[in-house]
Design an enzyme around this catalytic site. Structure first.
Site, PDB file in Angstrom:
ATOM      1  N   MET A 192       0.849  -1.198   0.000  1.00 31.71           N
ATOM      2  CA  MET A 192       0.000   0.000   0.000  1.00 31.71           C
ATOM      3  C   MET A 192       0.887   1.252   0.000  1.00 31.71           C
ATOM      4  O   MET A 192       1.741   1.395   0.870  1.00 31.71           O
ATOM      5  CB  MET A 192      -0.879   0.004   1.245  1.00 31.71           C
TER       6      MET A 192
ATOM      7  N   TYR B  51      -0.233   7.806   2.008  1.00 38.44           N
ATOM      8  CA  TYR B  51      -1.044   8.962   1.598  1.00 38.44           C
ATOM      9  C   TYR B  51      -0.179  10.166   1.208  1.00 38.44           C
ATOM     10  O   TYR B  51      -0.591  11.034   0.459  1.00 38.44           O
ATOM     11  CB  TYR B  51      -1.895   9.442   2.775  1.00 38.44           C
TER      12      TYR B  51
ATOM     13  N   SER C 146      -4.376   0.988  -2.984  1.00 45.22           N
ATOM     14  CA  SER C 146      -4.216   2.354  -2.480  1.00 45.22           C
ATOM     15  C   SER C 146      -4.723   2.444  -1.055  1.00 45.22           C
ATOM     16  O   SER C 146      -5.533   1.612  -0.620  1.00 45.22           O
ATOM     17  CB  SER C 146      -4.984   3.348  -3.359  1.00 45.22           C
ATOM     18  N   ASP C 147      -4.260   3.442  -0.327  1.00 47.70           N
ATOM     19  CA  ASP C 147      -4.837   3.694   0.996  1.00 47.70           C
ATOM     20  C   ASP C 147      -6.257   4.238   0.793  1.00 47.70           C
ATOM     21  O   ASP C 147      -6.646   4.622  -0.312  1.00 47.70           O
ATOM     22  CB  ASP C 147      -3.956   4.639   1.814  1.00 47.70           C
ATOM     23  N   TRP C 148      -7.016   4.257   1.881  1.00 47.28           N
ATOM     24  CA  TRP C 148      -8.462   4.493   1.781  1.00 47.28           C
ATOM     25  C   TRP C 148      -8.801   5.971   1.469  1.00 47.28           C
ATOM     26  O   TRP C 148      -8.344   6.879   2.170  1.00 47.28           O
ATOM     27  CB  TRP C 148      -9.129   4.074   3.093  1.00 47.28           C
TER      28      TRP C 148
END
Ligand SMILES: *[C@@H]1O[C@H](CO)[C@@H](O)[C@H](O)[C@H]1NC(C)=O
Ligand SMILES: *[C@@H]1O[C@H](CO)[C@@H](O)[C@H](O)[C@H]1NC(C)=O
Ligand SMILES: *[C@@H]1O[C@H](CO)[C@@H](O)[C@H](O)[C@H]1NC(C)=O
Ligand SMILES: *[C@@H]1O[C@H](CO)[C@@H](O)[C@H](O)[C@H]1NC(C)=O
Ligand SMILES: *[C@@H]1O[C@H](CO)[C@@H](O)[C@H](O)[C@H]1NC(C)=O
Ligand SMILES: *[C@@H]1O[C@H](CO)[C@@H](O)[C@H](O)[C@H]1NC(C)=O
Ligand SMILES: *[C@@H]1O[C@H](CO)[C@@H](O)[C@H](O)[C@H]1NC(C)=O
Ligand SMILES: *[C@@H]1O[C@H](CO)[C@@H](O)[C@H](O)[C@H]1NC(C)=O
Ligand SMILES: *[C@@H]1O[C@H](CO)[C@@H](O)[C@H](O)[C@H]1NC(C)=O
Ligand SMILES: *[C@@H]1O[C@H](CO)[C@@H](O)[C@H](O)[C@H]1NC(C)=O
Ligand SMILES: *[C@@H]1O[C@H](CO)[C@@H](O)[C@H](O)[C@H]1NC(C)=O
Ligand SMILES: *[C@@H]1O[C@H](CO)[C@@H](O)[C@H](O)[C@H]1NC(C)=O
Length: 637
Positions: free
Chosen positions: A304, A307, A343-345
């Site tokens: 992942m 951000y 991807s991160d959320w």
């Protein structure tokens, strides 16, 4: 060195045997023409006797664009009450609210992270109900359930869940404090067994960000400041999560946050715009890559991106999930990672979290449209969108000719392959009764409890009072925890420090609550106590020899406590009983932990550090690796 752990363990094996498993045929043993065609009503991709490659080809050839798009999303959902689907919690989708069921049956998602805690039996029943719903879809693609770490104490929406019935370890910093890859692998094996039992087949860990900025808000779930130690830990964890080989008994790992979220400017968390920057003014990006290289070499399957966006490197100043030179250039081409990038959320849409709308984490590309963001993320080399359900954007990108459908196919194939390898396509259900026996069983819970104790890190014992061996009549005072824990040990408890022979004080590393309720869950800001708190501590220390216990979820700045307390312990997630067992050397428990980071001397020293450089704090109170033991002579006394 494993005196407390049995060398062989029947329970692990019996736990595995509790759920019946069928064999998935690996591609290496695939014949050109499979000899067995089972049943004309059974489609090739559902036939467990065919090899995975052929089953994947068959399944992909049957999928509509919408079905493919659904695979490229993973969304958080809660487990409902009493093992049922949750029909009340909703996700905003344009102008309607969706619950779990339509996410599966209409949105065609088949990856979810479960973001709450229920009993093991209820989680297993809920998991089966979710799988049953998926059986009702056209292609019957099984659901993959993922989870944030849930085997410790921290309960932070969006990054960890308190353990509940699962066995309870310290946070991963405590695993790092023990410096023992064998223990780290055992930890991950236990997490795997408990996850398998309830149907969780993907773990949003290990988090291998190297904590080079002491204020970094998510340090607790890392392995600390040393890239090499972190590398040895990630290898052990991936081994434990996968087991001897990746397959029916494995849990997939999502190693995060590439290329390392340690160098956060001011330590501010990158969920929020105030934390969007990773700064590399020390030119130490390579140091942060060390554990990722180890994870890739160890066969880690998913990664992942962070951000954050990089400042001070040769890469564009856009969030890593949008950053093609980082994801395709560095991760895939230079480091050779060919697994899944998730991807991160929440990179695409703004969304309400705990009642407040938080902006999409499109750092550096804030002014783009949602469609443009989706395209950038795909172009960067990401396979799956975390925390989003905007499948229509991908359909539009393909229909508009902006993205070839074959580009989605590459990711869909990888994601589905994972489901085949894990055996989900052939055997998706778990046994709720067995789950209740496996999760938190006496052996697993004991290893968790023991690890809490062993990870204790003794920082000072000024007056050489440890371990305490109270004679009758010795009086104790407990501050900031319930004195019933002392009374349960038949110790004499008094109501004020002035009456006590010994005092106990349990603290957490200071942090500043900032901004939205969601942001306040992340421990940002100063690492020192304020003047009022310091005065109260000093008053206690001046009244009574005090043994201090502090939760080091970040490197606390506490030189005054080091000076004034009779003894100081650090821990990384531990119960009061774990603390007291170590203090009193009950059943032989003693501190074995070593600091996983330097403890800085002052906030000025913290602010003077270069965010991406490890071990550069001026005159630390204690260095990485510090940790006293109990003297042999003291233990014989
Ligand atoms: C063929 O598949 C159907 C539906 O899955 C099943 O009911 C039937 O028993 C199978 N027949 C044979 C001969 O395996
Ligand atoms: C869950 O079970 C409890 C007790 O068995 C019951 O009181 C409650 O109504 C149930 N809740 C739901 C939503 O089924
Ligand atoms: C919740 O939704 C599922 C799927 O639509 C349905 O099977 C179930 O009966 C619903 N539960 C309740 C309590 O309404
Ligand atoms: C969706 O749910 C939110 C909060 O749960 C509510 O405020 C909103 O009115 C709902 N919207 C629709 C279209 O139902
Ligand atoms: C990490 O290991 C590398 C290679 O063995 C070594 O060069 C480096 O000094 C080590 N770093 C630390 C911080 O120990
Ligand atoms: C970090 O957050 C604090 C508090 O919101 C803020 O004052 C500071 O400017 C932030 N740092 C950066 C680099 O934005
Ligand atoms: C986005 O647009 C606003 C005004 O429309 C501008 O002030 C800002 O600098 C832009 N941000 C970026 C990252 O381009
Ligand atoms: C682990 O610790 C918890 C909390 O202190 C306790 O309730 C439980 O009995 C312990 N379990 C084992 C197996 O030691
Ligand atoms: C302390 O523990 C006792 C016994 O478990 C409990 O009755 C009491 O409510 C607790 N006190 C506080 C302040 O939590
Ligand atoms: C505390 O004292 C009581 C009464 O003498 C005894 O039954 C109990 O076992 C003791 N508990 C412990 C933990 O020593
Ligand atoms: C010090 O911290 C405490 C919280 O522990 C807070 O209540 C208090 O307002 C702070 N005092 C100052 C002067 O900032
Ligand atoms: C206390 O710490 C000192 C080092 O500061 C060490 O020499 C001594 O052995 C320790 N005492 C015990 C009881 O462990």
């Amino acid at each position: 060195m494993y005196t407390h752990f049995p060398s062989s363990n029947k329970l692990l094996i019996s736990a595995l045997l509790l759920s019946p498993l069928s064999l998935a045929v690996p591609c290496s043993s695939c014949n050109a023409t499979p000899s067995i065609v089972s049943n004309s009503t059974s489609l090739p991709y559902l036939n467990p006797q065919l090899c995975i490659q052929d089953r994947l080809d068959d399944l992909l050839s049957r999928m509509t664009l919408e079905e493919k798009a659904g695979q490229l999303f993973i969304k958080q959902i809660p487990a409902g009450l009493n093992g049922t689907i949750d029909n009340t919690t909703t996700v905003l989708d344009g102008n309607r609210n969706l619950t779990t069921a339509p996410l599966i049956t209409e949105r065609l998602l088949s990856h979810f992270n479960v973001n709450n805690a229920r009993s093991a039996k209820q989680m297993a029943e809920w998991h089966n109900a979710v799988q049953q719903l998926a059986l009702g879809t056209r292609l019957k693609i099984p659901i993959t359930i993922t989870s944030d770490p849930r085997h410790a104490f921290a309960d932070t929406v969006g990054s960890s869940i308190a353990s509940g019935q699962f066995s309870k370890f310290p946070e991963s910093l405590g695993i790092a404090a023990l410096r023992d890859p064998v223990l780290a692998e055992l930890y991950a094996t236990i997490v795997r067994e408990e996850y398998l039992a309830v149907g969780i087949r993907n773990a949003l860990q290990p988090q291998i960000d190297v904590v080079t900025e002491p204020r970094m808000a998510r340090s607790g779930q890392t392995f600390g400041e040393d890239a090499n130690l972190t590398a040895s830990m990630v290898v052990a964890l991936i081994k434990g999560f996968q087991g001897p080989e990746f397959g029916l008994h494995s849990v997939t790992t999502v190693t995060k946050h590439f290329p390392g979220a340690g160098p956060a400017r001011n330590g501010n968390d990158s969920h929020f715009a105030t934390g969007k920057d990773n700064i590399y003014f020390g030119d130490f990006l390579d140091c942060h890559l060390v554990p990722f290289k180890a994870a890739i070499a160890a066969g880690g399957r998913q990664i992942m991106p962070s951000y954050a966006r990089p400042i001070g490197t040769r890469y564009p100043e856009v969030a890593f999930g949008f950053n093609k030179p980082v994801i395709t250039g560095l991760l895939r081409e230079e480091l050779g990672f060919d697994g899944i990038v998730v991807s991160d959320w929440g990179l695409i849409t703004d969304a309400a979290i705990m009642g407040v709308v938080e902006p999409a984490r499109a750092w550096g590309v804030e002014n783009t449209t949602e469609l443009e963001r989706a395209k950038m993320v795909l172009d960067a080399g990401v396979d799956q969108f975390g925390g989003e359900i905007c499948t229509e954007l991908l359909v539009q990108l393909v229909n508009d000719g902006q993205i070839p459908e074959s580009c989605l196919d590459v990711s869909v194939r990888k994601l589905l392959r994972e489901k085949f390898l894990l055996g989900l396509v052939d055997n998706r259900f778990v046994d709720p009764e067995a789950a209740d026996k496996v999760v938190g069983n006496a052996y697993f819970a004991r290893i968790g409890n023991e690890t809490q104790r062993r990870a204790y890190t003794l920082l000072t014992n000024q007056t050489d009072i440890l371990p305490l061996r109270p004679n009758d009549g010795v009086k104790f005072y407990a501050q900031d925890f319930n004195s019933s824990f002392l009374e349960a040990r038949n110790l004499t408890v008094v109501a004020s420090p002035s009456e006590a022979d010994f005092c106990f004080l349990r603290l957490s590393t200071p942090w500043e609550a900032r901004g939205s309720p969601f942001r306040q869950r992340y421990h940002e800001g100063r690492l020192d106590f304020n003047a009022t708190e310091k005065a109260a501590h000093s008053a206690l220390f001046n009244t009574c020899p005090t043994i201090v216990d502090i939760l080091l979820d970040r490197p606390a700045v506490i030189p005054e406590i080091v000076e004034e307390a009779a003894a100081l312990f650090g821990h990384y997630g531990a119960s009061v009983d774990a603390f007291l067992d170590v203090v009193f050397n009950k059943d032989g428990w003693k501190p074995e932990g070593k600091l996983p980071f330097d403890l800085p001397r002052s906030m000025e020293a913290v602010e003077g550090q270069v965010a991406d450089v490890p071990f550069d704090t001026d005159d630390p109170v204690f260095e990485f690796g510090h940790g006293l033991g109990y003297d042999r002579s003291a233990l014989c006394g």
